[in-house]
Scaffold this motif. Structure first.
Motif, mmCIF file in Angstrom:
data_model
loop_
_atom_site.group_PDB
_atom_site.id
_atom_site.type_symbol
_atom_site.label_atom_id
_atom_site.label_comp_id
_atom_site.label_asym_id
_atom_site.label_seq_id
_atom_site.Cartn_x
_atom_site.Cartn_y
_atom_site.Cartn_z
ATOM 1 N N ASN A 1 3.176 -75.999 -14.994
ATOM 2 C CA ASN A 1 4.394 -75.194 -14.971
ATOM 3 C C ASN A 1 4.605 -74.679 -13.556
ATOM 4 O O ASN A 1 3.639 -74.294 -12.895
ATOM 5 N N PRO A 2 5.858 -74.634 -13.110
ATOM 6 C CA PRO A 2 6.125 -74.184 -11.734
ATOM 7 C C PRO A 2 5.486 -72.831 -11.427
ATOM 8 O O PRO A 2 4.957 -72.636 -10.328
ATOM 9 N N ASP A 3 5.472 -71.924 -12.388
ATOM 10 C CA ASP A 3 4.955 -70.579 -12.099
ATOM 11 C C ASP A 3 3.431 -70.536 -12.059
ATOM 12 O O ASP A 3 2.848 -69.525 -11.687
ATOM 13 N N ASP A 4 2.764 -71.612 -12.451
ATOM 14 C CA ASP A 4 1.294 -71.669 -12.360
ATOM 15 C C ASP A 4 0.823 -72.257 -11.037
ATOM 16 O O ASP A 4 -0.364 -72.275 -10.743
ATOM 17 N N ILE A 5 1.770 -72.808 -10.288
ATOM 18 C CA ILE A 5 1.371 -73.552 -9.091
ATOM 19 C C ILE A 5 1.198 -72.626 -7.888
ATOM 20 O O ILE A 5 2.081 -71.839 -7.551
ATOM 21 N N SER A 6 0.002 -72.707 -7.305
ATOM 22 C CA SER A 6 -0.285 -71.926 -6.103
ATOM 23 C C SER A 6 -1.109 -72.815 -5.170
ATOM 24 O O SER A 6 -1.697 -73.810 -5.624
ATOM 25 N N THR A 7 -1.136 -72.464 -3.901
ATOM 26 C CA THR A 7 -1.903 -73.265 -2.940
ATOM 27 C C THR A 7 -3.354 -73.353 -3.371
ATOM 28 O O THR A 7 -3.993 -74.408 -3.295
ATOM 29 N N GLU A 8 -3.841 -72.256 -3.881
ATOM 30 C CA GLU A 8 -5.237 -72.201 -4.317
ATOM 31 C C GLU A 8 -5.516 -73.203 -5.440
ATOM 32 O O GLU A 8 -6.434 -74.015 -5.375
ATOM 33 N N LYS A 9 -4.648 -73.165 -6.448
ATOM 34 C CA LYS A 9 -4.844 -74.073 -7.575
ATOM 35 C C LYS A 9 -4.676 -75.519 -7.147
ATOM 36 O O LYS A 9 -5.415 -76.409 -7.584
ATOM 37 N N LEU A 10 -3.688 -75.728 -6.306
ATOM 38 C CA LEU A 10 -3.432 -77.096 -5.859
ATOM 39 C C LEU A 10 -4.678 -77.679 -5.181
ATOM 40 O O LEU A 10 -5.017 -78.848 -5.370
ATOM 41 N N THR A 11 -5.341 -76.831 -4.438
ATOM 42 C CA THR A 11 -6.556 -77.282 -3.758
ATOM 43 C C THR A 11 -7.636 -77.647 -4.769
ATOM 44 O O THR A 11 -8.285 -78.688 -4.670
ATOM 45 N N TYR A 12 -7.826 -76.765 -5.775
ATOM 46 C CA TYR A 12 -8.798 -77.063 -6.841
ATOM 47 C C TYR A 12 -8.506 -78.409 -7.469
ATOM 48 O O TYR A 12 -9.375 -79.241 -7.663
#
Lengths: 342, 594
Positions: A62-73
């Motif tokens: 979901n767009p609201d779950d996306i963060s740079t941190e998560k993307l890296t994980y």
């Protein structure tokens, strides 16, 4: 739940013999999984099954779950494709659809993902909603194109029975979907996507060359698949099976090392009907040669005769001995499939 | 003969005839309580459900009165307007009748017409007010109605309750003391009146009769006077709860005969049985029963035609009043043009086909039998819209008329007048039977009651009207053939013969109904009603814009396939008219117009 899914993977270990070519985290909100949970599941899959080194591994987010941190994980965990539920780039539509994200987030999250190195991105867009004008629809598609998204899934709003939306419409608190609008917006979409260099490779799916969803394509090619978790469906070529939908019952069953599945074995005719239904939705169409090989020549004759009227009224073309829906025919794929069923 | 009493019960539907009959049988120990199924006389499921006796039967009661054994033959009569001829023959077999009137409902139209039939046949009438223990019983009012109607003394009216058994003894006494014993020449040539026949799958056709003169012995060579056919009396007997064979059935008595007849058509109600070697003349009053209403019956699936034929033949074995012949329709394929005594008879046949024979059928627009005269003067009977000659070749058309008798409360006179006059009725008489009970007599075209008359009458009077009719011959009529066209293709199964003045309204309603029932297709559908080339009503169904679901992924495939398979099944049951697919409901639409 995560450990139950891992247990199920072990129980299902023999379901898939061939090497795994795609992995898909979907259904619900897998973007909420913690890095450890995601890791745990992936490790288990790699342990139980042979996974190709270049496997396509998709995560629905979901767009609201996306963060740079998560993307890296996600990147580090091996995810190489993202499916983002954008729906629309307009606040009004998102509000009407009761989505958690904002119009700004919709755009920003794509750019974040691209910055994090995800190039293989697909987004969902919805059309045929009461708030979506043709102009806004065009802008939604144009925005996706301008953001360099290589794959778009576009769905007409469907009112499922017994949903809140259905009730609102019945109570006249909301306008019903207009099939004329939906039909027009779908036709516009086909043209725009074509202009932008997308292949319309399945009714609802558009891809730049080389960016088709390998995972979804396997469904349409009749490949075997294994689904893990509540409600997940699996197919082994002859039978389809699905896990119980209720989370608690699923957990309980897995705890007792029992697969909570319902199995449906397909007759020869049912397999053929599925083939007709699914293939008709694809741009490669219904291969009469393949039907002759997998079923029998009588089925080919029957289909050929049944298709005659659609060939005449420009709903279908016969190309390389495959029956392929035209743009006009794609608007009626269900009715045509039912009509051609054996 | 002195100790025989033959009687029947005249009653309106639901006035308690069957329950009273049960009590009489119980009280006289004709049947034990253990055999007792409620309402013994109505032995078809359908009859029990509809609360009407479709085919009459008879049962013999033995009863001791003042030390003397009596034989009481109760002859049951069918309870609906469509079967008035059968009723008249059953009445002709009796010397007396119980006139049963519901204490809370009072006299109804059908009761009156059957009562007149009974009086015509010189029957002794024993009036009985039934259900006197019910809440809402209006004994004084109903007494007045009866006194007014038959001119009896109030004290001659018996009070009873079939349900609680009140008055049963008194009724039995009255039957013995008031109804005369049969008269007849015991030694004369056999003359027996056939009042019914029943099909039995083991024994063939059982013929029920009443002997007027002479006697019938087992082994006699008999003859049916109207057909001239001769048979041997393989078995004769009387009807107790079950058939009781006898060596001889004597003058004045009611009995059955088995002759090996396999087909009901050979036996005509009202015909006379006599001895082949000592014949007697026909008993007066015999008529060939003619069907009044016609409709096509088609199998839902065209390949079930042979099965349907088989069932129709079996049905006709025990219902001689049903006629049918092969019919082909472009829309519906092979089927039958069937003739019925009336609308209810048609419904009964349709329901029996479905329930007893498991057939699903499409029944087309019913019509009456018209007579068309060509300009050359030829006369043609038209039972089917497709048989109607081109209007340019016709000089005139005649349609059957009926005398309709409606009994109601004064409050509803206005509504009934509006209804009947709107259906081309002519008011012949209006009379108050009592201050709260009015009889209206109309002459009306039969075709007008074929469509929606019963339902309308019911709703316009909140059920407080009873209706009866009898045919009164043919009259000139301005009848046209109205066709329905779907995208310019004529749907023969929806054609109707209708009065010109009603065509526009009917055509409009039918087009509207079809618009509701036809599914959208990939092209526009034009629904038109037309007389000849002239379109009198039109509706459009816009083209379907899209028919495709959005998602078809791993978890969607199974559900989606099942959905489409179901759709395909549904389509199989549709009929193709030109390029338009028509569901079965559309063919029945015409029967359900408001």
């Amino acid at each position: 739940m995560v450990s139950a899914i891992c247990t199920e993977a072990a129980l299902q270990q023999s379901y898939i013999q061939e090497p795994v070519d795609t992995i898909y985290f979907g259904g619900g909100t897998p973007s909420l999984l913690s890095p450890a949970e995601l890791e745990q599941i992936l490790q288990q899959v790699f342990k139980q099954f042979t996974v190709n080194t270049d496997a396509e591994i998709t995560l629905e987010a979901n767009p609201d779950d996306i963060s740079t941190e998560k993307l890296t994980y996600w990147k580090n965990a091996g995810i190489n494709r993202l499916s983002i539920g954008i729906q629309s780039f307009f606040a009004e539509d998102l509000q009407w659809m009761n989505r958690a994200h904002t119009a700004d987030q919709a755009k920003a999250c794509i750019q974040l993902a691209q910055q994090a190195g995800f190039n293989n991105i697909t987004i969902d867009l919805i059309y045929g909603t009461p708030t979506l004008t043709d102009e806004k629809w065009q802008q939604n598609v144009a925005t996706a194109v301008s953001l360099n998204i290589p794959h778009i899934s576009c769905y007409a709003l469907t009112v499922e029975p017994k949903t809140a939306l259905d009730k609102m419409i019945t109570l006249h608190k909301m306008e019903n979907v207009n099939s004329e609008t939906q039909s027009r917006q779908f036709t516009q979409l086909m043209q725009w996507a074509d202009d932008a260099g997308f292949e319309h490779y399945e009714i609802s799916n558009f891809a730049k060359p080389g960016f088709r969803s390998r995972h979804n394509s396997s469904y349409w090619q009749g490949k075997h698949y294994l689904g893990l978790g509540p409600s997940a469906h699996s197919f082994n070529g002859i039978s389809r099976q699905w896990n119980i939908a209720n989370n608690a019952l699923y957990l309980k069953s897995i705890e007792g090392n029992v697969l909570p599945v319902e199995v449906e074995t397909l007759t020869n005719t049912q397999q053929l009907n599925e083939y007709i239904m699914i293939r008709l939705r694809t741009m490669e169409g219904l291969s009469l040669n393949e039907i002759a090989a997998r079923w029998d020549i009588n089925a080919v004759h029957k289909l050929r005769a049944g298709a005659e009227k659609y060939l005449k009224n420009d709903m279908m073309v016969l190309n390389n001995n495959s029956l392929i829906l035209t743009r006009n025919g794609r608007l009626f794929a269900d009715g045509i499939a039912a009509d051609l069923f054996c | 003969m002195k100790h025989i009493r033959n009687f029947c019960i005249i009653a309106h539907i639901d006035h308690g005839k069957s329950t009273l009959a049960d009590r009489l049988l119980e009280h006289t120990k004709t049947i034990g309580e253990r055999d007792m199924m409620n309402q013994v006389l109505d032995d078809m499921d359908l009859e029990r459900e509809k609360g009407i006796t479709i085919k009459s039967h008879a049962i013999q009661i033995n009863y001791k009165h003042k030390g003397q054994e009596y034989v009481l033959n109760l002859i049951d009569t069918p309870g609906h307007v469509d079967f008035s001829y059968e009723v008249s023959r059953a009445l002709a077999a009796c010397e007396g009748a119980l006139l049963l009137v519901d204490a809370s409902q009072g006299i109804q139209a059908q009761t009156i017409s059957n009562l007149y039939l009974a009086i015509d046949n010189n029957l002794e009438i024993i009036p009985v007010i039934n259900k006197i223990d019910m809440e809402g019983a209006m004994i004084p009012e109903v007494t007045d109605q009866i006194v007014e109607l038959i001119g009896c003394k109030p004290e001659e009216i018996l009070l009873a309750s079939g349900k609680s058994g009140i008055g049963i003894e008194e009724i039995l006494t009255a039957i013995i003391e008031r109804i005369p014993s049969p008269k007849g020449d015991e030694t004369g040539p056999l003359q027996a009146l056939i009042f019914d026949s029943v099909f039995n799958s083991f024994r063939g056709i059982l013929v029920y009769y009443r002997i007027l003169n002479g006697s019938l012995k087992k082994g006699d060579k008999i003859q049916f006077v109207s057909t001239g056919q001769e048979y041997f009396a393989d078995e004769v007997g009387v009807l107790k709860l079950t058939m009781t064979p006898k060596q001889e059935v004597k003058c004045g008595d009611v009995g059955y005969i088995i002759t090996g007849i396999k087909v009901a058509k050979e036996v005509k109600v009202g015909d006379t049985i006599t001895l082949a070697n000592n014949p007697a003349p026909m008993i007066k009053g015999f008529e060939e029963v003619k069907p009044m209403v016609f409709a096509g019956i088609f199998p839902v699936n065209t390949d079930e035609f042979e099965e349907l034929r088989d069932c129709m033949e079996k049905l006709q074995l025990n219902d001689a009043s049903l006629t049918f012949e092969l019919e082909t329709s472009q829309a519906l394929g092979f089927g039958f043009r069937c003739g019925f005594l009336g609308l209810l008879h048609m419904e009964i046949i349709q329901e029996r086909l479905e329930r007893e024979f498991n057939q699903t059928v499409i029944t087309t627009v019913p019509n009456v039998s018209f007579i068309a005269y060509s300009s050359k003067g030829d006369k043609l009977t038209v039972n089917n819209p497709t048989e109607m000659p081109d209007p340019t070749k016709l000089s005139r058309i005649e349609e059957p008329f009926i005398r309709a008798q409606i009994i109601t409360l004064p409050d509803y006179i206005g509504n009934i007048m509006t209804l009947c006059l709107g259906k081309r009725g002519i008011l012949i008489n209006q009379s108050y039977l009592t201050p709260t009970r009015v009889e209206l007599v109309f002459e009306m075209p039969l075709t007008e009651i074929v469509f929606d008359f019963y339902d309308k009458l019911k709703s316009q009077t909140r059920g407080y009207a009873s209706f009866d009719y009898s045919p009164i011959g043919y009259r000139d009529a301005d009848i046209v053939k109205m066709d329905i066209l779907l995208n310019n293709e004529k749907v023969d199964a929806l054609s109707a013969l209708i009065h010109r003045g009603r065509a526009a309204d009917f055509g409009r309603k039918l087009c509207e109904k079809l618009k509701e029932l036809l599914p959208k297709q990939q092209f526009q559908i034009a629904i038109q009603a037309a007389i000849g080339a002239k379109v009198i009503a039109r509706e459009n169904i816009s083209a379907m814009r899209k028919d495709v679901t959005a998602k078809c992924y791993g978890g969607d495939i199974s559900r989606k396939r099942k959905l489409l398979e179901k759709q395909k099944e549904g389509k199989k049951r549709m009929r193709q008219i030109g390029n338009v697919e028509v569901p079965q409901e559309a063919f029945l639409a015409v029967l359900k117009l408001d």
